[in-house]
Design a protein around this motif. Structure first.
Motif, PDB file in Angstrom:
ATOM      1  N   VAL A  49      73.430 -73.691   1.234  1.00  0.00           N
ATOM      2  CA  VAL A  49      74.638 -73.627   2.062  1.00  0.00           C
ATOM      3  C   VAL A  49      75.029 -72.165   2.258  1.00  0.00           C
ATOM      4  CG1 VAL A  49      77.051 -74.321   2.270  1.00  0.00           C
ATOM      5  CG2 VAL A  49      75.407 -75.848   1.145  1.00  0.00           C
ATOM      6  N   ARG A  50      75.363 -71.839   3.485  1.00  0.00           N
ATOM      7  CA  ARG A  50      75.867 -70.483   3.781  1.00  0.00           C
ATOM      8  C   ARG A  50      77.388 -70.529   3.833  1.00  0.00           C
ATOM      9  NH1 ARG A  50      79.041 -69.306   7.889  1.00  0.00           N
ATOM     10  NH2 ARG A  50      77.623 -69.219   9.674  1.00  0.00           N
ATOM     11  N   HIS A  51      78.042 -69.655   3.043  1.00  0.00           N
ATOM     12  CA  HIS A  51      79.501 -69.553   3.036  1.00  0.00           C
ATOM     13  C   HIS A  51      79.921 -68.175   3.526  1.00  0.00           C
ATOM     14  CE1 HIS A  51      79.959 -73.278   0.786  1.00  0.00           C
ATOM     15  NE2 HIS A  51      79.173 -72.817  -0.181  1.00  0.00           N
ATOM     16  N   ALA A  52      81.014 -68.123   4.296  1.00  0.00           N
ATOM     17  CA  ALA A  52      81.568 -66.844   4.729  1.00  0.00           C
ATOM     18  C   ALA A  52      83.072 -66.976   4.901  1.00  0.00           C
ATOM     19  CB  ALA A  52      80.930 -66.376   6.038  1.00  0.00           C
ATOM     20  N   LEU A  53      83.805 -65.968   4.450  1.00  0.00           N
ATOM     21  CA  LEU A  53      85.247 -65.916   4.665  1.00  0.00           C
ATOM     22  C   LEU A  53      85.536 -65.266   6.010  1.00  0.00           C
ATOM     23  CD1 LEU A  53      86.664 -64.727   1.218  1.00  0.00           C
ATOM     24  CD2 LEU A  53      86.912 -67.000   2.238  1.00  0.00           C
ATOM     25  N   ILE A  54      86.452 -65.854   6.761  1.00  0.00           N
ATOM     26  CA  ILE A  54      86.980 -65.247   7.975  1.00  0.00           C
ATOM     27  C   ILE A  54      88.415 -64.845   7.667  1.00  0.00           C
ATOM     28  CG2 ILE A  54      87.406 -65.498  10.430  1.00  0.00           C
ATOM     29  CD1 ILE A  54      84.490 -65.828   9.651  1.00  0.00           C
ATOM     30  N   VAL A  55      88.673 -63.550   7.687  1.00  0.00           N
ATOM     31  CA  VAL A  55      89.995 -63.014   7.365  1.00  0.00           C
ATOM     32  C   VAL A  55      90.605 -62.471   8.644  1.00  0.00           C
ATOM     33  CG1 VAL A  55      91.295 -61.433   5.903  1.00  0.00           C
ATOM     34  CG2 VAL A  55      89.121 -62.393   5.078  1.00  0.00           C
ATOM     35  N   ASN A  56      91.693 -63.095   9.092  1.00  0.00           N
ATOM     36  CA  ASN A  56      92.356 -62.704  10.339  1.00  0.00           C
ATOM     37  C   ASN A  56      93.564 -61.830  10.054  1.00  0.00           C
ATOM     38  OD1 ASN A  56      91.611 -66.009  11.031  1.00  0.00           O
ATOM     39  ND2 ASN A  56      90.695 -64.379  12.232  1.00  0.00           N
TER      40      ASN A  56
ATOM     41  N   ASP B  84      89.044 -47.506  13.588  1.00  0.00           N
ATOM     42  CA  ASP B  84      89.832 -46.410  14.174  1.00  0.00           C
ATOM     43  C   ASP B  84      91.281 -46.844  14.403  1.00  0.00           C
ATOM     44  OD1 ASP B  84      90.207 -43.829  15.133  1.00  0.00           O
ATOM     45  OD2 ASP B  84      89.718 -44.371  17.206  1.00  0.00           O
ATOM     46  N   LEU B  85      91.885 -47.417  13.372  1.00  0.00           N
ATOM     47  CA  LEU B  85      93.244 -47.935  13.496  1.00  0.00           C
ATOM     48  C   LEU B  85      94.313 -46.854  13.377  1.00  0.00           C
ATOM     49  CD1 LEU B  85      92.906 -51.185  11.337  1.00  0.00           C
ATOM     50  CD2 LEU B  85      92.629 -50.926  13.809  1.00  0.00           C
ATOM     51  N   LYS B  86      93.896 -45.701  12.871  1.00  0.00           N
ATOM     52  CA  LYS B  86      94.818 -44.554  12.740  1.00  0.00           C
ATOM     53  C   LYS B  86      96.057 -44.905  11.915  1.00  0.00           C
ATOM     54  CE  LYS B  86      93.338 -42.236  16.987  1.00  0.00           C
ATOM     55  NZ  LYS B  86      92.141 -43.087  17.210  1.00  0.00           N
ATOM     56  N   GLY B  87      95.856 -45.707  10.878  1.00  0.00           N
ATOM     57  CA  GLY B  87      96.951 -45.995   9.962  1.00  0.00           C
ATOM     58  C   GLY B  87      97.927 -47.048  10.417  1.00  0.00           C
ATOM     59  N   GLU B  88      97.659 -47.738  11.520  1.00  0.00           N
ATOM     60  CA  GLU B  88      98.615 -48.751  11.978  1.00  0.00           C
ATOM     61  C   GLU B  88      98.676 -49.902  10.966  1.00  0.00           C
ATOM     62  OE1 GLU B  88      96.172 -51.766  14.917  1.00  0.00           O
ATOM     63  OE2 GLU B  88      96.867 -49.867  15.773  1.00  0.00           O
ATOM     64  N   PRO B  89      99.842 -50.489  10.775  1.00  0.00           N
ATOM     65  CA  PRO B  89      99.989 -51.551   9.781  1.00  0.00           C
ATOM     66  C   PRO B  89      99.301 -52.836  10.225  1.00  0.00           C
ATOM     67  CG  PRO B  89     102.015 -51.308  11.018  1.00  0.00           C
ATOM     68  CD  PRO B  89     101.122 -50.182  11.454  1.00  0.00           C
ATOM     69  N   LEU B  90      98.880 -53.611   9.256  1.00  0.00           N
ATOM     70  CA  LEU B  90      98.267 -54.908   9.504  1.00  0.00           C
ATOM     71  C   LEU B  90      99.038 -55.977   8.748  1.00  0.00           C
ATOM     72  CD1 LEU B  90      94.498 -53.955   9.015  1.00  0.00           C
ATOM     73  CD2 LEU B  90      95.677 -54.297  11.194  1.00  0.00           C
ATOM     74  N   GLU B  91      99.038 -57.182   9.279  1.00  0.00           N
ATOM     75  CA  GLU B  91      99.668 -58.315   8.607  1.00  0.00           C
ATOM     76  C   GLU B  91      98.638 -59.428   8.472  1.00  0.00           C
ATOM     77  OE1 GLU B  91     102.513 -59.389   6.358  1.00  0.00           O
ATOM     78  OE2 GLU B  91     103.077 -57.804   7.754  1.00  0.00           O
ATOM     79  N   LEU B  92      98.464 -59.947   7.270  1.00  0.00           N
ATOM     80  CA  LEU B  92      97.480 -60.991   7.021  1.00  0.00           C
ATOM     81  C   LEU B  92      97.953 -62.308   7.630  1.00  0.00           C
ATOM     82  CD1 LEU B  92      94.831 -61.770   5.631  1.00  0.00           C
ATOM     83  CD2 LEU B  92      96.137 -62.213   3.545  1.00  0.00           C
ATOM     84  N   LEU B  93      97.119 -62.896   8.473  1.00  0.00           N
ATOM     85  CA  LEU B  93      97.469 -64.153   9.124  1.00  0.00           C
ATOM     86  C   LEU B  93      96.803 -65.345   8.440  1.00  0.00           C
ATOM     87  CD1 LEU B  93      98.684 -65.861  11.393  1.00  0.00           C
ATOM     88  CD2 LEU B  93      96.674 -65.286  12.782  1.00  0.00           C
ATOM     89  N   ALA B  94      95.489 -65.381   8.429  1.00  0.00           N
ATOM     90  CA  ALA B  94      94.780 -66.569   7.931  1.00  0.00           C
ATOM     91  C   ALA B  94      93.512 -66.159   7.206  1.00  0.00           C
ATOM     92  CB  ALA B  94      94.448 -67.505   9.084  1.00  0.00           C
ATOM     93  N   VAL B  95      93.109 -66.999   6.269  1.00  0.00           N
ATOM     94  CA  VAL B  95      91.837 -66.840   5.568  1.00  0.00           C
ATOM     95  C   VAL B  95      91.171 -68.211   5.552  1.00  0.00           C
ATOM     96  CG1 VAL B  95      90.639 -66.133   3.468  1.00  0.00           C
ATOM     97  CG2 VAL B  95      92.803 -65.025   4.100  1.00  0.00           C
ATOM     98  N   THR B  96      90.005 -68.297   6.177  1.00  0.00           N
ATOM     99  CA  THR B  96      89.299 -69.562   6.342  1.00  0.00           C
ATOM    100  C   THR B  96      87.884 -69.413   5.791  1.00  0.00           C
ATOM    101  OG1 THR B  96      90.566 -69.948   8.377  1.00  0.00           O
ATOM    102  CG2 THR B  96      88.622 -71.328   8.034  1.00  0.00           C
ATOM    103  N   LEU B  97      87.355 -70.467   5.201  1.00  0.00           N
ATOM    104  CA  LEU B  97      85.970 -70.468   4.744  1.00  0.00           C
ATOM    105  C   LEU B  97      85.121 -71.243   5.744  1.00  0.00           C
ATOM    106  CD1 LEU B  97      83.989 -69.702   2.389  1.00  0.00           C
ATOM    107  CD2 LEU B  97      84.308 -72.051   1.596  1.00  0.00           C
ATOM    108  N   TYR B  98      84.110 -70.585   6.286  1.00  0.00           N
ATOM    109  CA  TYR B  98      83.157 -71.254   7.178  1.00  0.00           C
ATOM    110  C   TYR B  98      81.882 -71.507   6.383  1.00  0.00           C
ATOM    111  CZ  TYR B  98      85.892 -70.378  11.421  1.00  0.00           C
ATOM    112  OH  TYR B  98      86.866 -70.384  12.385  1.00  0.00           O
ATOM    113  N   SER B  99      81.479 -72.756   6.323  1.00  0.00           N
ATOM    114  CA  SER B  99      80.290 -73.139   5.570  1.00  0.00           C
ATOM    115  C   SER B  99      79.288 -73.806   6.507  1.00  0.00           C
ATOM    116  CB  SER B  99      80.649 -74.104   4.433  1.00  0.00           C
ATOM    117  OG  SER B  99      81.567 -73.507   3.542  1.00  0.00           O
ATOM    118  N   ARG B 100      78.018 -73.515   6.288  1.00  0.00           N
ATOM    119  CA  ARG B 100      76.957 -74.087   7.126  1.00  0.00           C
ATOM    120  C   ARG B 100      75.887 -74.671   6.211  1.00  0.00           C
ATOM    121  NH1 ARG B 100      78.191 -74.368  11.820  1.00  0.00           N
ATOM    122  NH2 ARG B 100      78.358 -72.156  12.254  1.00  0.00           N
ATOM    123  N   ASN B 101      75.721 -75.994   6.254  1.00  0.00           N
ATOM    124  CA  ASN B 101      74.738 -76.661   5.417  1.00  0.00           C
ATOM    125  C   ASN B 101      73.324 -76.426   5.937  1.00  0.00           C
ATOM    126  OD1 ASN B 101      76.558 -77.923   3.559  1.00  0.00           O
ATOM    127  ND2 ASN B 101      77.070 -79.427   5.151  1.00  0.00           N
TER     128      ASN B 101
END
Length: 255
Positions: A193-200, A77-94
């Motif tokens: 291994v479980r991989h997931a991207l965290i996009v901030n 429900d952002l109603k069109g507000e702009p976003l700026e990409l900060l970080a992209v991290t990979l979290y992995s769990r063996n």
């Protein structure tokens, strides 16, 4: 609460089934080997926040796909507000590794104002066995002093509430949570291994607070250590040419 029932503003998190359409799913699947290779270099750096989008322009373009941003806008429900990409991290769990303790991301960032979204994109299907996330609904309205707390039990401070597990999820689904949403992950009881991207994504300018140390009862050394490390990372990031995450560089609507 079931995952599909969550609402972003009310609960502090939301599930977006089919966040990636068939085209972006295919693109992301093809990028996975390069993401894992780039993550290995970042992991050696000791940084907690990564900027994989710098290493992989194709990933940067994928995350900025208009259809993805439109789905994110509707779900939150952002109603069109702009976003700026900060970080992209990979979290992995063996396999066999324990989960991540209950925590609120905002506690580990020394900022006077942190209006942001964390998009969690698994790189494989998720079930109860391969270290899914779990959330505490409504926790984004509380500042819990006792954290991190062990993920194997219900966190102290929110009586009468039960965690919501982010599973099952298909490849292409995503969850989104606020910086103050209490969340954790389970141990990886699967054989892979479980991989997931965290996009901030930032919803407003990021303002650093030079006072990184939290004093008083309940602020553990691990919290302050991570605050100091993350602040050093963000300070260097803000000094890079072309990075528009400081108030002086912010331009609403300038994509």
């Amino acid at each position: 609460m079931q995952l599909a029932e969550a609402r972003f503003n009310r609960d502090g998190f939301v599930f977006i089934p089919g966040f990636l359409d068939p085209s972006t799913r295919l693109q992301l699947r093809e990028l996975i080997p390069r993401i894992i290779d780039s993550a290995a270099i970042w992991r050696q750096s000791g940084e907690h926040l990564w900027f994989l989008q710098d290493d992989l322009p194709a990933l940067d373009r994928l995350l900025r796909t208009p259809s993805l941003l439109e789905r994110l806008d509707r779900a939150c429900d952002l109603k069109g507000e702009p976003l700026e990409l900060l970080a992209v991290t990979l979290y992995s769990r063996n396999p066999g590794e324990p989960g991540t303790a209950w925590h609120q991301d905002a506690r580990f960032i020394a900022s006077d104002s942190l209006e942001a979204l964390s998009v969690w994109i698994p790189l494989q299907a998720m079930d109860a066995m391969n270290s899914p996330l779990k959330f505490m609904a409504g926790s984004h309205r509380h500042c819990l002093l006792h954290q991190p707390q062990a993920a194997v039990s219900t966190p102290i401070g929110l009586p009468g509430r039960s965690p919501t597990m982010a599973a099952p999820m298909a490849f292409g689904d995503a969850t989104v949570h606020t910086p103050w949403t209490l969340h954790a992950s389970s141990s990886n009881r699967s054989p892979i291994v479980r991989h997931a991207l965290i996009v901030n994504w930032l919803r407003a300018p990021l303002t650093r607070n030079p006072q990184t140390t939290l004093h008083g009862y309940g602020h553990s050394p691990v919290v302050n250590s991570l605050r100091e490390r993350n602040d050093a990372t963000l300070k260097r990031r803000l000094q890079q040419a072309g990075i528009r995450i400081s108030p002086s560089q912010w331009r609403h609507g300038d994509r």
